[in-house]
Every structure is written in structure tokens, then in C-alpha cells.
Design an enzyme around this catalytic site. Structure first.
Site, PDB file in Angstrom:
ATOM      1  N   HIS A 177      10.600  19.366   6.182  1.00  0.00           N
ATOM      2  CA  HIS A 177      10.042  20.372   5.271  1.00  0.00           C
ATOM      3  C   HIS A 177       9.478  21.566   6.064  1.00  0.00           C
ATOM      4  CE1 HIS A 177       9.235  16.800   2.390  1.00  0.00           C
ATOM      5  NE2 HIS A 177      10.155  17.537   1.802  1.00  0.00           N
ATOM      6  N   LYS A 192       8.894  10.442 -10.327  1.00  0.00           N
ATOM      7  CA  LYS A 192       8.472   9.778  -9.087  1.00  0.00           C
ATOM      8  C   LYS A 192       7.009   9.370  -9.177  1.00  0.00           C
ATOM      9  CE  LYS A 192      11.550  12.259  -5.903  1.00  0.00           C
ATOM     10  NZ  LYS A 192      11.618  13.195  -4.764  1.00  0.00           N
ATOM     11  N   ARG A 212      20.226  18.488   3.127  1.00  0.00           N
ATOM     12  CA  ARG A 212      20.404  17.599   4.260  1.00  0.00           C
ATOM     13  C   ARG A 212      21.858  17.190   4.384  1.00  0.00           C
ATOM     14  NH1 ARG A 212      15.319  14.430   2.159  1.00  0.00           N
ATOM     15  NH2 ARG A 212      16.401  15.165   0.324  1.00  0.00           N
ATOM     16  N   SER A 220      10.772  11.768   2.778  1.00  0.00           N
ATOM     17  CA  SER A 220       9.403  11.255   2.668  1.00  0.00           C
ATOM     18  C   SER A 220       9.391   9.743   2.458  1.00  0.00           C
ATOM     19  CB  SER A 220       8.671  11.944   1.512  1.00  0.00           C
ATOM     20  OG  SER A 220       8.684  13.334   1.687  1.00  0.00           O
TER      21      SER A 220
HETATM   22  P1  ADP Z   1      11.881  16.762  -4.534  1.00  0.00           P
HETATM   23  O1  ADP Z   1      11.207  15.562  -5.113  1.00  0.00           O
HETATM   24  O2  ADP Z   1      11.753  17.989  -5.378  1.00  0.00           O
HETATM   25  O3  ADP Z   1      13.285  16.550  -4.029  1.00  0.00           O
HETATM   26  P2  ADP Z   1      11.013  16.642  -1.772  1.00  0.00           P
HETATM   27  O4  ADP Z   1       9.622  16.793  -1.289  1.00  0.00           O
HETATM   28  O5  ADP Z   1      11.674  15.324  -1.588  1.00  0.00           O
HETATM   29  O6  ADP Z   1      10.965  17.089  -3.280  1.00  0.00           O
HETATM   30  O7  ADP Z   1      11.913  17.772  -1.136  1.00  0.00           O
HETATM   31  C1  ADP Z   1      11.658  19.125  -1.342  1.00  0.00           C
HETATM   32  C2  ADP Z   1      12.827  19.916  -0.813  1.00  0.00           C
HETATM   33  O8  ADP Z   1      12.902  19.769   0.594  1.00  0.00           O
HETATM   34  C3  ADP Z   1      14.187  19.493  -1.357  1.00  0.00           C
HETATM   35  O9  ADP Z   1      14.984  20.650  -1.486  1.00  0.00           O
HETATM   36  C4  ADP Z   1      14.727  18.598  -0.274  1.00  0.00           C
HETATM   37  O10 ADP Z   1      16.145  18.596  -0.272  1.00  0.00           O
HETATM   38  C5  ADP Z   1      14.190  19.291   0.942  1.00  0.00           C
HETATM   39  N1  ADP Z   1      14.045  18.386   2.078  1.00  0.00           N
HETATM   40  C6  ADP Z   1      13.372  17.223   2.152  1.00  0.00           C
HETATM   41  N2  ADP Z   1      13.483  16.666   3.369  1.00  0.00           N
HETATM   42  C7  ADP Z   1      14.242  17.512   4.104  1.00  0.00           C
HETATM   43  C8  ADP Z   1      14.758  17.499   5.414  1.00  0.00           C
HETATM   44  N3  ADP Z   1      14.518  16.509   6.253  1.00  0.00           N
HETATM   45  N4  ADP Z   1      15.523  18.535   5.790  1.00  0.00           N
HETATM   46  C9  ADP Z   1      15.790  19.540   4.930  1.00  0.00           C
HETATM   47  N5  ADP Z   1      15.360  19.610   3.688  1.00  0.00           N
HETATM   48  C10 ADP Z   1      14.604  18.613   3.262  1.00  0.00           C
END
Ligand code: ADP
Length: 160
Positions: free
Chosen positions: A17, A41, A90, A128
Site C-alpha cells: 500500500h 469484510k 497485483r 493484509s
Molecule cells: P479493499 O478491501 O478495498 O480491496 P485493500 O486494503 O485490500 O482494500 O486494498 C486497497 C487497494 O490496495 C486495492 O486496490 C488493492 O488492490 C491494493 N493493494 C493491496 N495490497 C497491494 C499490494 N501488495 N500491491 C499493490 N496494491 C495492493
């Protein structure tokens, strides 16, 4: 002044992130990270805890705002005078879901664009949930998450 909104659960923030935020800042003048309540979630950390960790992990960066939202993302984005949503990509597995969401937002408001940012190869496998699972079983998460997140994960899982 071009402002972009980066929404997500950030439960908790990982180095993936933070990498996306740093890359977005090269493209936009300001990035607002918006911590959302995702009804699908069950969060580990409260919105306040997630915002606190993000604030600490982005304090080395200028022009980053940490905020929260519930309800329609589009309303939040417009309220910030922005037309840009940032999402991280990703792997191919993210694509279908993100594509659908981006198009839905575009149908709802033709002025809104979603910009996808690819993270550093190093963080491609990171999310996460994996980090929480590792922390829960006492695995090492240093290098995968900011220091403050590592600390908060230890606190959280040593209690349970
Ligand atoms: P959500 O529940 O909205 O998917 P996340 O916190 O899981 O929220 O992710 C927020 C954003 O960050 C999403 O666009 C996700 O694809 C991106 N993201 C999460 N982890 C990574 C990572 N390791 N590399 C790139 N983008 C990521």
C-alpha cells in the site's frame, strides 16, 4: 492541483500500500488515502487504528491526507474535488473485480477515472490477510509492513 483518492480497507496497511501511495504522488499533487468500511469484510483493526497506522507510515511523505469514508465512494471523491480513484493491481486475480468496480463507478459518473498502479515486484504477493495470518502464528512480518504496523500486530495478537 490534482487530487487523487486511494480507497481501501488498509486492515492493516502493508508496504505494498505504501509503495502505491509513493508512486501515486509522482503522478498527482495530493493523495487522500480513504479508509473505508467494507461491509463484506470483518475488520481486525478499527477505522481509527487503521488511520493512525497510515498516518505514522506516511509521515515521511508530503501531500498525503488520511481520511475515512462510509457509504458511496463516488460521493466521497467528489466531496474532495477529485475525479481520480487510485487502485493497486497485483496479479491477474485482482483484475476482474477491479475492472467491474471501475466500470460501475464510470457508469455512475462519467467524469470519474480509476488509475491502476502496479506495485514493486517485491510486494506483488502481499495482502493484509496474509500478513495477519503470519503475525497471528508468530511469523516474521518485518520488511512486509511498516514498523508501526508490525508493532500493532504484535500487540493485537499477543492479547488473543
Ligand atoms: P479493499 O478491501 O478495498 O480491496 P485493500 O486494503 O485490500 O482494500 O486494498 C486497497 C487497494 O490496495 C486495492 O486496490 C488493492 O488492490 C491494493 N493493494 C493491496 N495490497 C497491494 C499490494 N501488495 N500491491 C499493490 N496494491 C495492493
Amino acid at each position: 492541483m490534482k487530487t487523487a483518492v486511494y480507497p481501501g480497507s488498509f486492515d492493516p496497511a502493508t508496504n505494498g500500500h505504501i509503495d502505491v501511495i509513493e508512486r501515486a504522488l509522482r503522478l498527482f499533487d495530493k493523495v487522500i488515502v480513504a479508509v473505508g468500511d467494507n461491509p463484506g469484510k470483518k475488520p481486525t483493526f478499527t477505522i481509527e487504528e487503521r488511520m493512525g497506522m497510515l498516518k505514522e507510515s506516511t509521515k515521511h511523505l508530503n501531500n498525503v491526507g488520511i481520511d475515512s469514508f462510509s457509504g458511496l465512494l463516488l460521493d466521497f471523491v467528489k466531496g474532495k474535488d477529485s475525479k481520480i480513484i487510485i487502485r493497486g493491481l497485483r496479479a491477474v486475480s485482482d483484475f476482474e473485480f477491479e475492472f467491474q468496480r471501475a466500470l460501475l463507478n464510470r457508469v455512475a459518473d462519467g467524469d470519474i477515472d480509476t488509475v491502476f498502479i502496479m506495485t514493486k515486484e517485491h510486494y506483488v504477493y502481499l495482502n493484509s490477510s496474509i500478513v495477519k495470518e503470519m503475525a497471528m502464528f508468530g511469523g516474521k512480518v518485518s520488511g512486509l509492513v511498516p514498523e508501526i504496523v508490525e508493532k500493532r500486530l504484535k500487540e493485537k495478537f499477543s492479547k488473543t
